[in-house]
Write a protein that holds these residues in place. Structure first.
Motif, PDB file in Angstrom:
ATOM      1  N   LEU A 243      37.470  45.073  39.149  1.00  0.00           N
ATOM      2  CA  LEU A 243      38.135  43.776  38.999  1.00  0.00           C
ATOM      3  C   LEU A 243      38.544  43.214  40.357  1.00  0.00           C
ATOM      4  O   LEU A 243      38.273  42.049  40.671  1.00  0.00           O
ATOM      5  N   LEU A 244      39.187  44.024  41.186  1.00  0.00           N
ATOM      6  CA  LEU A 244      39.654  43.559  42.498  1.00  0.00           C
ATOM      7  C   LEU A 244      38.477  43.278  43.433  1.00  0.00           C
ATOM      8  O   LEU A 244      38.516  42.328  44.225  1.00  0.00           O
ATOM      9  N   GLY A 245      37.427  44.110  43.342  1.00  0.00           N
ATOM     10  CA  GLY A 245      36.265  43.902  44.192  1.00  0.00           C
ATOM     11  C   GLY A 245      35.543  42.608  43.872  1.00  0.00           C
ATOM     12  O   GLY A 245      35.187  41.833  44.775  1.00  0.00           O
ATOM     13  N   VAL A 246      35.327  42.347  42.599  1.00  0.00           N
ATOM     14  CA  VAL A 246      34.670  41.101  42.193  1.00  0.00           C
ATOM     15  C   VAL A 246      35.553  39.901  42.532  1.00  0.00           C
ATOM     16  O   VAL A 246      35.060  38.854  42.974  1.00  0.00           O
ATOM     17  N   THR A 247      36.860  40.059  42.358  1.00  0.00           N
ATOM     18  CA  THR A 247      37.781  38.982  42.728  1.00  0.00           C
ATOM     19  C   THR A 247      37.648  38.641  44.204  1.00  0.00           C
ATOM     20  O   THR A 247      37.592  37.460  44.587  1.00  0.00           O
ATOM     21  N   ALA A 248      37.596  39.659  45.057  1.00  0.00           N
ATOM     22  CA  ALA A 248      37.491  39.435  46.503  1.00  0.00           C
ATOM     23  C   ALA A 248      36.201  38.698  46.863  1.00  0.00           C
ATOM     24  O   ALA A 248      36.206  37.775  47.684  1.00  0.00           O
ATOM     25  N   VAL A 249      35.100  39.091  46.248  1.00  0.00           N
ATOM     26  CA  VAL A 249      33.812  38.456  46.550  1.00  0.00           C
ATOM     27  C   VAL A 249      33.788  37.013  46.050  1.00  0.00           C
ATOM     28  O   VAL A 249      33.344  36.095  46.758  1.00  0.00           O
ATOM     29  N   THR A 250      34.273  36.792  44.841  1.00  0.00           N
ATOM     30  CA  THR A 250      34.233  35.441  44.279  1.00  0.00           C
ATOM     31  C   THR A 250      35.254  34.508  44.923  1.00  0.00           C
ATOM     32  O   THR A 250      35.136  33.290  44.795  1.00  0.00           O
ATOM     33  N   VAL A 251      36.257  35.056  45.613  1.00  0.00           N
ATOM     34  CA  VAL A 251      37.155  34.213  46.410  1.00  0.00           C
ATOM     35  C   VAL A 251      36.343  33.425  47.434  1.00  0.00           C
ATOM     36  O   VAL A 251      36.575  32.226  47.660  1.00  0.00           O
ATOM     37  N   LEU A 252      35.381  34.085  48.070  1.00  0.00           N
ATOM     38  CA  LEU A 252      34.554  33.415  49.076  1.00  0.00           C
ATOM     39  C   LEU A 252      33.688  32.333  48.437  1.00  0.00           C
ATOM     40  O   LEU A 252      33.490  31.258  49.006  1.00  0.00           O
ATOM     41  N   ILE A 253      33.177  32.598  47.244  1.00  0.00           N
ATOM     42  CA  ILE A 253      32.415  31.587  46.512  1.00  0.00           C
ATOM     43  C   ILE A 253      33.329  30.425  46.134  1.00  0.00           C
ATOM     44  O   ILE A 253      32.956  29.252  46.218  1.00  0.00           O
ATOM     45  N   GLY A 254      34.560  30.756  45.730  1.00  0.00           N
ATOM     46  CA  GLY A 254      35.522  29.731  45.349  1.00  0.00           C
ATOM     47  C   GLY A 254      35.863  28.787  46.481  1.00  0.00           C
ATOM     48  O   GLY A 254      36.126  27.600  46.260  1.00  0.00           O
ATOM     49  N   GLY A 255      35.853  29.295  47.706  1.00  0.00           N
ATOM     50  CA  GLY A 255      36.111  28.429  48.855  1.00  0.00           C
ATOM     51  C   GLY A 255      35.040  27.369  49.019  1.00  0.00           C
ATOM     52  O   GLY A 255      35.341  26.200  49.301  1.00  0.00           O
TER      53      GLY A 255
END
Length: 401
Positions: A266-278
């Motif tokens: 969960l935390l790993g996918v969150t971290a990666v998708t944060v960059l996509i969210g930007g």
């Protein structure tokens, strides 16, 4: 003389590294609890009070810290905050009693309080609206890396030496980096404040110089809405971090390894998708991104309770749920940054980010009561509900903007 960083890339890099360290310090104590407990002959439960004190200090000091940022500039506040936090961690390594550890934990929380208002004020002053989402996503990514690195760093050093050495070494890194920030970072936010002040007061400036003018920002519906949003989402996020492993063991009859793997996913996918969210936040409506992202997370978690999840399915569901949450984070910061002018950036972030320590402190207690009174399954439903309510709040804000 070396030119100090004042551009988007330089400021974002320096500030994101500072955010990484701040998250390392938030988790510096818990991995070492068993070792510290043995030294002072106290229970791990009593040592856990140190975490409560860190968040309590943040809650008490973050609004004043936001005021300070708008008076002296983000750089000074952040450098001072990092120095205080790092020094407190070093001092904890020399603690002679359990009480000393608690005092050091509280002081580290005081030092943490300028990070969010100061960092975002610096990012705002150095950046531009077209790339704001990317800046915020890198900053958030740094925080997630800090959370992931903290247990590895502290327990690794403790395995080679002891817990005291671990705290001293990790704290010393922060002291050195505070010096790096002082030398390498240009006072971009202070310059922006001077430019605003030189332009003269506007019709909206009345009361801005008064003590705790931040409180007045709550009269603005969008600011109050973001405060509620931060509180709800932090309740949900902290709940997942606190009870995922227990949910796996007690409700799904899986192992602690599977529970920890699901949380890591969960935390790993969150971290990666944060960059996509930007990237998304710079191109599309920030309100819509949050509504869709959090609704997705709420839907995935809520639907999961209808199934008897096996090991692989549980890890996969938690990973998929993290995607929506991660995508929403840069959009969240873009909205918060747009709520105020340059002269109020510290106040705005200092106020709305107060929802984080409140949510972090309340979530284990409230969800623990739900588990005790009902079940772990109901706690997951409550967490999904908090994510959905966060989406509802932002949808309402979108109508009022």
């Amino acid at each position: 003389m070396t030119r100090r960083a004042s551009g988007v890339l330089g400021v974002t890099t320096l500030v994101s590294a500072d955010h990484l360290l701040s998250h390392v310090y938030l988790l510096a104590f818990p991995p070492l609890f068993p070792l510290i407990a043995g030294t002072f002959d106290v229970s791990v439960t009593r040592l856990a009070v140190s975490v409560t004190l860190i968040y309590a200090a943040q809650f008490l000091c973050q609004v004043p810290a936001g005021e300070l940022v708008d008076r002296v500039g983000g750089k000074r506040a952040v450098v001072a905050g990092l120095a205080v936090t790092a020094a407190s961690i070093v001092a904890a390594g020399f603690a002679t009693t359990y009480l000393h550890v608690l005092v050091c934990a509280f002081l580290s929380g005081v030092g943490q309080s300028p990070f969010h208002p100061g960092n975002y004020a610096l990012l705002d002053a150095a950046g531009d609206a077209d790339r704001e989402g990317k800046q915020f996503s890198v900053h958030s990514f740094g925080g997630f890396v800090g959370f992931a690195a903290a247990p590895v760093l502290t327990t690794g050093i403790a395995a080679l030496a002891d817990w005291r050495t671990a705290l001293v070494v990790v704290g010393a890194v922060g002291l050195v980096y505070a010096g790096v920030l002082a030398v390498a970072l240009a006072p971009v936010h202070r310059r922006a404040l001077r430019a605003v002040n030189a332009a003269g007061p506007s019709d909206d400036d009345a009361g801005r110089g008064s003590l705790f003018a931040s409180v007045g920002l709550l009269t603005r519906p969008l600011v109050a809405g973001m405060f509620a949003f931060f509180l709800l989402v932090t309740l949900a996020d902290t709940g997942l971090q606190t009870y995922t492993t227990a949910f796996a063991v007690e409700h799904l009859s899986l192992s602690t390894v599977v529970g920890n793997t699901a949380l890591t996913a969960l935390l790993g996918v969150t971290a990666v998708t944060v960059l996509i969210g930007g990237w998304l936040a710079d191109r599309y409506d920030a309100f819509a991104i949050i509504v869709v992202g959090l609704s997705w997370t709420a839907l995935v978690l809520g639907a999961s309770v209808a199934f008897d999840l096996g090991r692989t399915a549980f890890v996969a569901v938690w990973a998929v749920a993290g995607a929506g949450f991660g995508v929403s984070l840069p959009a969240r910061d873009r909205i918060t940054n747009a709520l105020s002018g340059t002269e109020d950036t510290g106040k705005s972030f200092g106020l709305v980010y107060t929802g984080l320590p409140i949510g972090g402190a309340v979530a284990p207690v409230v969800l623990g009561a739900v588990i005790t009174r009902f079940s772990y399954l109901d706690a997951v439903v409550a967490i999904a509900g908090c994510f959905f309510l966060g989406a509802v709040v932002v949808a309402a804000m979108r109508r009022r903007r």
